[in-house]
Design an enzyme around this catalytic site. Structure first.
Site, mmCIF file in Angstrom:
data_model
loop_
_atom_site.group_PDB
_atom_site.id
_atom_site.type_symbol
_atom_site.label_atom_id
_atom_site.label_comp_id
_atom_site.label_asym_id
_atom_site.label_seq_id
_atom_site.Cartn_x
_atom_site.Cartn_y
_atom_site.Cartn_z
ATOM 1 N N CYS A 191 93.755 111.969 12.655
ATOM 2 C CA CYS A 191 92.831 111.572 13.733
ATOM 3 C C CYS A 191 91.566 112.419 13.832
ATOM 4 O O CYS A 191 90.528 111.909 14.254
ATOM 5 C CB CYS A 191 93.551 111.507 15.073
ATOM 6 N N LYS A 208 106.843 113.064 20.395
ATOM 7 C CA LYS A 208 105.469 113.225 20.863
ATOM 8 C C LYS A 208 105.114 112.018 21.723
ATOM 9 O O LYS A 208 105.109 110.882 21.261
ATOM 10 C CB LYS A 208 104.523 113.319 19.674
ATOM 11 N N ARG A 252 91.245 116.498 22.510
ATOM 12 C CA ARG A 252 90.419 115.479 21.841
ATOM 13 C C ARG A 252 88.943 115.829 21.926
ATOM 14 O O ARG A 252 88.175 115.494 21.028
ATOM 15 C CB ARG A 252 90.735 114.090 22.408
ATOM 16 N N LYS A 288 106.733 117.358 22.881
ATOM 17 C CA LYS A 288 105.337 117.525 23.268
ATOM 18 C C LYS A 288 104.927 116.384 24.188
ATOM 19 O O LYS A 288 105.214 115.235 23.855
ATOM 20 C CB LYS A 288 104.489 117.509 21.998
HETATM 21 C C1 PBG Z 1 96.916 115.131 16.540
HETATM 22 C C2 PBG Z 1 97.309 116.049 17.649
HETATM 23 C C3 PBG Z 1 97.008 115.932 19.021
HETATM 24 C C4 PBG Z 1 97.534 117.064 19.628
HETATM 25 C C5 PBG Z 1 98.127 117.832 18.627
HETATM 26 N N1 PBG Z 1 97.997 117.163 17.423
HETATM 27 C C6 PBG Z 1 96.215 114.959 19.777
HETATM 28 C C7 PBG Z 1 96.555 113.552 19.993
HETATM 29 O O1 PBG Z 1 97.625 113.047 19.668
HETATM 30 O O2 PBG Z 1 95.635 112.933 20.492
HETATM 31 C C8 PBG Z 1 97.414 117.380 21.095
HETATM 32 C C9 PBG Z 1 97.455 118.817 21.419
HETATM 33 C C10 PBG Z 1 96.933 119.189 22.751
HETATM 34 O O3 PBG Z 1 96.581 118.365 23.620
HETATM 35 O O4 PBG Z 1 96.857 120.395 22.970
HETATM 36 N N2 PBG Z 1 97.672 113.992 16.423
HETATM 37 ZN ZN ZN Z 2 96.645 112.325 15.279
#
Ligand code: PBG
Ligand code: ZN
Length: 333
Positions: free
Chosen positions: A128, A201, A211, A254
């Site tokens: 991403c 997640k 983001r 998470k």
């Molecule tokens: C990438 C990723 C994300 C996070 C960790 N790896 C963002 C998402 O899924 O948008 C979020 C970590 C955070 O908010 O501290 N996939």
């Molecule tokens: Zn991602």
């Protein structure tokens, strides 16, 4: 009469063992040691001074140049492990930098490894932050193509392993991503590189500041077709079981505090090491309230980490890792 009314004998006085500091310290059930904490680090190309991230006060995007020296400073503060996130300058539909052996994160790994050989290096494996559309996978006809994405994630993980990562952490929530990464690593001889699966997640509203930091917000739509619904606990345990079966060495839940029930249930079900991620929004909420003087910052940080440990986390990924480690060393008040 209920059981609760009838069962407490008059001889039971729980305050007896809370009477003195010595007793309380001797009976403490849970601790947060700095070796259990992982510090997330955003890396961007080039040089210059680190860029502050407005919604993550105290956290910066670090330039690749001089990263090794920065890492030495974190290690001196007591940081034992970092989780690297790449923020490339150029994003494209395929997330090309992500699979490049000379890409941003492979270079970051090499420079940290060279300067601080003892620092444990974890890397986030997801597209991403590298794609122009901001989805975690490759698109086909506007939809995320699971199996094509998984192949790309395996290449990305291999590039990190070749550069010297200790642990790769796939976070795209694609089916079979752990198996594809394990197979790819083993075939190339990286049998010792471990996998930390972002297994449970959730599609959380608490990723906003991250983001902003990674420029990784999806350009249209959301991540609900691959991340878990916050309503679903049983499905989360199924995800964790699938990742364990695919060969994950460590399993993550998470975000952190809002999902302690998942962590506690996972602790009973799995013998794998468990990892909690205190995400960017959780960090931002604590910082924001503390900045207004509404909460005691250090006390709330410690309590939040303790809660995740108590629920079953072996490691905690937290943006507070550096200051908590420094505090433990008496480096900062
Ligand atoms: C990438 C990723 C994300 C996070 C960790 N790896 C963002 C998402 O899924 O948008 C979020 C970590 C955070 O908010 O501290 N996939
Ligand atoms: Zn991602």
């Amino acid at each position: 009469m209920s059981e609760a009314d009838s069962e407490v004998p008059p001889s039971l006085r729980l305050r007896r063992l809370r009477r003195t500091e010595d007793l309380r310290a001797s009976l403490r059930e849970t601790r947060v040691d700095p070796e259990r904490l992982v510090y997330p680090v955003f890396v961007r190309p080039g040089g210059g001074t680190p860029d502050p991230i407005e919604s993550l006060p105290g956290i910066d995007r670090y330039p690749l140049e001089g990263l090794g020296d920065r890492a030495r400073g974190w290690a001196q503060d007591g940081v034992r492990a970092v989780l690297l996130f790449g923020v490339p300058r150029v994003k494209d539909p395929e997330g090309s930098d992500a699979v490049d052996d000379r890409g941003l994160i492979p270079q970051a790994i090499r420079s940290i490894r060279r300067t601080v050989p003892t620092l444990r290096i974890l890397t986030d494996v997801c597209l991403c932050a590298y794609t122009d559309h901001g989805q975690c996978g490759l698109l086909r006809d506007g939809e995320v193509d699971n199996d094509a994405t998984v192949e790309r994630l395996a290449r990305m993980a291999l590039a990190h392993a070749r550069a010297g990562a200790d642990i790769v952490a796939p976070s795209a929530m694609m089916d079979h991503q752990v198996r594809a990464i394990r197979t790819g690593l083993d075939r190339a001889g990286f049998t010792a590189t471990a996998i930390l699966a972002y297994a449970a997640k959730f599609a959380s509203a608490l990723y906003g500041p991250f983001r902003e930091a990674a420029g990784s917000a999806p350009k249209g739509g959301d991540r609900a077709s691959y991340q878990l619904s916050p309503a679903n606990a049983r499905e989360a345990l199924m995800e964790m079981a699938a990742d364990a079966a695919e060969g994950a060495d460590l399993l993550m839940v998470k975000p952190g505090l809002p999902y302690l029930d998942i962590l506690a249930r996972a602790r009973r079900r799995f013998d794998h090491p468990l990892v909690a991620y205190q995400v960017s929004g959780e960090y931002a909420m604590i910082r924001a309230a503390a900045a207004r003087g509404w909460i005691d910052e250090a006390a709330v940080i410690d309590e939040s980490l303790l809660a995740m440990r108590r629920a079953g986390a072996d490691w905690i990924i937290t943006y507070f890792a550096r200051e908590v480690a420094a505090r433990a060393r008496g480096l900062r008040p």
